[in-house]
Design a protein around this motif. Structure first.
Motif, mmCIF file in Angstrom:
data_model
loop_
_atom_site.group_PDB
_atom_site.id
_atom_site.type_symbol
_atom_site.label_atom_id
_atom_site.label_comp_id
_atom_site.label_asym_id
_atom_site.label_seq_id
_atom_site.Cartn_x
_atom_site.Cartn_y
_atom_site.Cartn_z
ATOM 1 N N THR A 125 -17.602 11.867 -13.137
ATOM 2 C CA THR A 125 -18.516 9.879 -13.338
ATOM 3 C C THR A 125 -17.347 9.290 -13.724
ATOM 4 O O THR A 125 -17.561 8.191 -12.963
ATOM 5 N N GLU A 126 -16.729 9.194 -14.602
ATOM 6 C CA GLU A 126 -15.855 8.748 -13.881
ATOM 7 C C GLU A 126 -14.581 8.734 -12.968
ATOM 8 O O GLU A 126 -14.534 7.310 -12.907
ATOM 9 N N GLU A 127 -14.552 9.593 -12.248
ATOM 10 C CA GLU A 127 -13.972 9.260 -11.288
ATOM 11 C C GLU A 127 -14.364 8.729 -10.223
ATOM 12 O O GLU A 127 -14.164 7.946 -9.084
ATOM 13 N N ALA A 128 -15.830 9.549 -10.053
ATOM 14 C CA ALA A 128 -16.665 8.496 -9.358
ATOM 15 C C ALA A 128 -16.952 7.061 -9.107
ATOM 16 O O ALA A 128 -16.646 6.115 -8.466
ATOM 17 N N ASP A 129 -17.032 6.578 -10.343
ATOM 18 C CA ASP A 129 -16.942 4.940 -11.057
ATOM 19 C C ASP A 129 -15.471 4.334 -10.204
ATOM 20 O O ASP A 129 -16.137 3.470 -9.969
ATOM 21 N N HIS A 130 -14.769 4.907 -10.640
ATOM 22 C CA HIS A 130 -13.537 4.769 -10.673
ATOM 23 C C HIS A 130 -12.345 3.865 -9.208
ATOM 24 O O HIS A 130 -12.802 3.421 -8.144
ATOM 25 N N LEU A 131 -13.487 5.180 -8.568
ATOM 26 C CA LEU A 131 -13.392 5.025 -6.624
ATOM 27 C C LEU A 131 -14.083 4.093 -6.021
ATOM 28 O O LEU A 131 -13.891 3.173 -5.269
ATOM 29 N N ASN A 132 -15.445 3.730 -6.702
ATOM 30 C CA ASN A 132 -16.279 3.019 -6.087
ATOM 31 C C ASN A 132 -15.917 1.535 -6.470
ATOM 32 O O ASN A 132 -16.248 0.689 -6.258
ATOM 33 N N GLU A 133 -15.288 2.292 -7.617
ATOM 34 C CA GLU A 133 -14.304 0.296 -8.414
ATOM 35 C C GLU A 133 -13.874 0.500 -7.192
ATOM 36 O O GLU A 133 -13.578 -1.504 -7.155
ATOM 37 N N ASP A 134 -12.609 0.695 -6.699
ATOM 38 C CA ASP A 134 -11.957 0.485 -5.586
ATOM 39 C C ASP A 134 -12.505 -0.546 -4.551
ATOM 40 O O ASP A 134 -12.053 -0.970 -3.997
ATOM 41 N N HIS A 135 -13.885 0.234 -3.938
ATOM 42 C CA HIS A 135 -14.130 -0.391 -3.223
ATOM 43 C C HIS A 135 -14.554 -1.527 -3.820
ATOM 44 O O HIS A 135 -14.774 -2.357 -2.096
ATOM 45 N N GLY A 136 -14.556 -1.957 -4.726
ATOM 46 C CA GLY A 136 -15.091 -3.363 -4.819
ATOM 47 C C GLY A 136 -13.281 -4.542 -4.273
ATOM 48 O O GLY A 136 -13.606 -5.567 -3.966
ATOM 49 N N GLY A 160 -0.467 -6.192 3.313
ATOM 50 C CA GLY A 160 0.844 -5.509 2.918
ATOM 51 C C GLY A 160 0.205 -5.279 1.434
ATOM 52 O O GLY A 160 -0.324 -3.952 1.373
ATOM 53 N N ASP A 161 -0.410 -5.859 0.757
ATOM 54 C CA ASP A 161 -1.037 -6.208 -0.864
ATOM 55 C C ASP A 161 -2.329 -5.097 -0.039
ATOM 56 O O ASP A 161 -2.509 -3.802 -0.933
ATOM 57 N N PHE A 162 -2.946 -5.383 0.946
ATOM 58 C CA PHE A 162 -4.333 -4.464 0.705
ATOM 59 C C PHE A 162 -3.696 -3.405 0.961
ATOM 60 O O PHE A 162 -4.881 -1.890 0.585
ATOM 61 N N ARG A 163 -2.593 -2.727 2.224
ATOM 62 C CA ARG A 163 -2.816 -1.602 2.566
ATOM 63 C C ARG A 163 -2.204 -0.823 1.642
ATOM 64 O O ARG A 163 -2.435 0.510 1.156
ATOM 65 N N THR A 164 -1.264 -1.436 0.350
ATOM 66 C CA THR A 164 -0.352 -0.608 -0.396
ATOM 67 C C THR A 164 -1.711 0.052 -1.622
ATOM 68 O O THR A 164 -1.961 0.953 -2.180
ATOM 69 N N MET A 165 -3.169 -0.945 -1.964
ATOM 70 C CA MET A 165 -3.952 -0.713 -2.682
ATOM 71 C C MET A 165 -4.470 0.004 -1.836
ATOM 72 O O MET A 165 -4.928 1.436 -2.487
ATOM 73 N N ILE A 166 -5.358 0.789 -0.603
ATOM 74 C CA ILE A 166 -5.783 1.216 0.079
ATOM 75 C C ILE A 166 -5.329 2.785 0.227
ATOM 76 O O ILE A 166 -5.508 3.716 0.650
ATOM 77 N N GLU A 167 -3.595 2.371 0.161
ATOM 78 C CA GLU A 167 -3.170 3.701 0.730
ATOM 79 C C GLU A 167 -3.645 4.794 -0.686
ATOM 80 O O GLU A 167 -3.338 5.541 -0.601
#
Length: 205
Positions: A125-136, A160-167
């Motif tokens: 659950t914690e990992e799923a919530d973390h990944l879902n938060e990244d999508h925000g 560039g900032d966006f790419r760093t985060m998403i990578e």
């Protein structure tokens, strides 16, 4: 993403026989429009064919994680093109941003509707919530770039900032979380996830 009014021929005979269904006044323009429409249809069919093949293959093999990895690579390829632009290429930037938004939105729907719930069911659950938060944050970056002028000197830096985060998000999924989930599931369960995920992808298309 001007409409034309069709000109009717006054002749009921030979002239009408030479007119294309795509003609708006003369046979040459009609032929060109017909060819363009046919080309667009073939291109669309080819694209849908490739999409169907990739998604069908992943559903058949149960390899949903490889499908998501391929989508990650496709998104990064769009980032490459965005980062190769300069401030004079505002139309290209707008077009590429639209492509990126579509690709990431479709990808996110598949993960949020199928993969992350499967993670929660597997007690991650914690990992799923973390990944879902990244999508925000992904949505926030897309919003910022859409509301920023295409010739803004800070446009590339924000990309560039966006790419760093998403990578970082992608590597975490590919190297840690998804392999762990896949190993916990049976072949039948993985195949079911792939089928469900591809169904969500087709809904979005």
């Amino acid at each position: 993403m001007a409409t034309k009014t069709e000109t009717k021929s006054g002749s009921a005979g030979g002239n009408k026989a030479h007119r294309s269904a795509f003609s708006w006044g003369d046979s040459d323009s009609g032929m060109l429009l017909g060819a363009a429409a046919a080309g667009a249809a073939l291109g669309l069919a080819a694209n849908m064919g490739r999409k169907f093949f990739v998604q069908y293959a992943s559903a058949a093999s149960g390899d949903w994680s490889e499908t998501l990895k391929t989508e990650h690579e496709m998104a990064l390829a769009i980032f490459d093109k965005m980062q190769a632009t300069d401030d004079s290429q505002t139309m290209s930037r707008s077009h590429l941003l639209a492509k990126l938004k579509y690709a990431l939105s479709k990808h996110a729907i598949q993960e949020e509707m199928v993969i992350y719930p499967a993670l929660r069911q597997a007690t991650d659950t914690e990992e799923a919530d973390h990944l879902n938060e990244d999508h925000g944050y992904v949505k926030t970056y897309l919003y910022e770039l859409e509301t920023m002028a295409g010739d803004d000197p800070q446009w590339l830096a924000r990309v560039g900032d966006f790419r760093t985060m998403i990578e970082e998000h992608m590597r975490e999924e590919e190297d840690e979380i998804f392999p762990r989930l896949r190993d916990r599931l049976s072949d039948e369960q993985n195949a079911k996830l792939a089928t469900m995920m591809n169904k969500e992808g087709f809904k979005f298309a």
